[in-house]
Write a protein that holds these residues in place. Sequence first.
Motif, PDB file in Angstrom:
ATOM      1  N   CYS A 106      -9.736   1.554   1.293  1.00 37.64           N
ATOM      2  CA  CYS A 106      -8.980   1.135   2.474  1.00 37.64           C
ATOM      3  C   CYS A 106      -8.888   2.269   3.483  1.00 37.64           C
ATOM      4  N   TYR A 145      -3.774  -5.081  -7.679  1.00 36.28           N
ATOM      5  CA  TYR A 145      -4.827  -4.349  -8.392  1.00 36.28           C
ATOM      6  C   TYR A 145      -4.677  -2.849  -8.170  1.00 36.28           C
ATOM      7  N   VAL A 146      -4.429  -2.460  -6.934  1.00 35.24           N
ATOM      8  CA  VAL A 146      -4.282  -1.037  -6.635  1.00 35.24           C
ATOM      9  C   VAL A 146      -3.076  -0.455  -7.378  1.00 35.24           C
ATOM     10  N   ALA A 183      -8.776   3.861  -6.243  1.00 31.13           N
ATOM     11  CA  ALA A 183      -8.509   2.491  -5.787  1.00 31.13           C
ATOM     12  C   ALA A 183      -7.948   2.460  -4.370  1.00 31.13           C
ATOM     13  N   LEU A 184      -7.266   3.529  -3.950  1.00 31.48           N
ATOM     14  CA  LEU A 184      -6.701   3.604  -2.603  1.00 31.48           C
ATOM     15  C   LEU A 184      -7.749   3.979  -1.547  1.00 31.48           C
ATOM     16  N   ALA A 202       2.099   1.807  -3.433  1.00 34.51           N
ATOM     17  CA  ALA A 202       1.081   2.442  -4.272  1.00 34.51           C
ATOM     18  C   ALA A 202       1.034   3.948  -4.033  1.00 34.51           C
ATOM     19  N   TYR A 213       0.846  -1.203   0.000  1.00 32.04           N
ATOM     20  CA  TYR A 213       0.000   0.000   0.000  1.00 32.04           C
ATOM     21  C   TYR A 213       0.881   1.254   0.000  1.00 32.04           C
ATOM     22  N   ALA A 244     -12.032  -2.283  -5.727  1.00 29.81           N
ATOM     23  CA  ALA A 244     -11.177  -2.233  -4.544  1.00 29.81           C
ATOM     24  C   ALA A 244     -11.973  -2.582  -3.289  1.00 29.81           C
ATOM     25  N   SER A 302      -3.785  -0.076 -10.983  1.00 31.51           N
ATOM     26  CA  SER A 302      -4.650   1.071 -11.249  1.00 31.51           C
ATOM     27  C   SER A 302      -3.835   2.332 -11.494  1.00 31.51           C
ATOM     28  N   TYR A 316      -5.374  -7.974  -4.157  1.00 32.05           N
ATOM     29  CA  TYR A 316      -5.781  -6.611  -3.802  1.00 32.05           C
ATOM     30  C   TYR A 316      -4.661  -5.610  -4.036  1.00 32.05           C
ATOM     31  N   THR A 317      -3.496  -5.879  -3.482  1.00 35.17           N
ATOM     32  CA  THR A 317      -2.418  -4.893  -3.567  1.00 35.17           C
ATOM     33  C   THR A 317      -1.957  -4.687  -5.007  1.00 35.17           C
ATOM     34  N   ARG A 375     -13.555   1.261 -10.482  1.00 36.42           N
ATOM     35  CA  ARG A 375     -12.290   1.112  -9.746  1.00 36.42           C
ATOM     36  C   ARG A 375     -12.559   1.034  -8.243  1.00 36.42           C
TER      37      ARG A 375
END
Length: 245
Positions: free
Chosen positions: A151, A131-132, A147-148, A70, A67, A223, A135, A128-129, A219
Amino acid sequence: MTMTDRQSFETATGFGSPLFDRLKAEAGPAWEAYTRHAFVSGLSDGSLPRENFLHYLVQDYVFLHHYARAWALAVVKSETPAEARFAAGTVDALLNTELQLHVGVCAEAGISERALEQAAEERENLAYTRYVIESGLTGDFLDLVAALAPCALGYGEIGLRLAREASPDTPYRAWIDTYSSPDYIDVCHRVASLLEQAAADRLGAEPASVPRWRHLSRRFRTATELEIGFWDMGLRGGPVPEPDA
């Protein structure tokens, strides 16, 4: 909770962002499935087995590393110094504060930082990670923030609700206090503001009226669905590193 019930549950947990409220609404049942997941209920009433919580914490340590990557990508994708400063500050907070909180909690259970660093990444975490990050790699700053956001803002919504509803005897009070703290809720407000400004700068005064909106909404929803998978993983449980001798 007080302080006028924490400003009316932070204005119904929109954190001052009409755009975030709209994204949540368009995510449909997925948003409630995420924020009211059985894993979250187990944190609230204390019924979640400790081994499941530790498994989640280990995986969340791995998650937070990616994260942070990202958010580092958000520095590259930024178009203004303000966007870059916010993203860089978030990377610093994730790596030097939030990750260290996980290290401390796990250390109390005998799990070393080295064991955390060597933990195998579960498939839900991986999906998950990446995908972000994807993005941000294939989209722009706004794609990445969309996308962030589930969370960062979802944990604030969960934290505030559990601060009001959780059993006073839950052993997960420290987790709840972390994600309902004034410092964390301030972060939520700032992420929501960042989302609003990024959308206005790129899509104009009415972002939801342009064709690209459907893509951004998707998006956000994807997420959110991946967050549900992360809770599913925690509820399923898995290997926890052996306590250090």
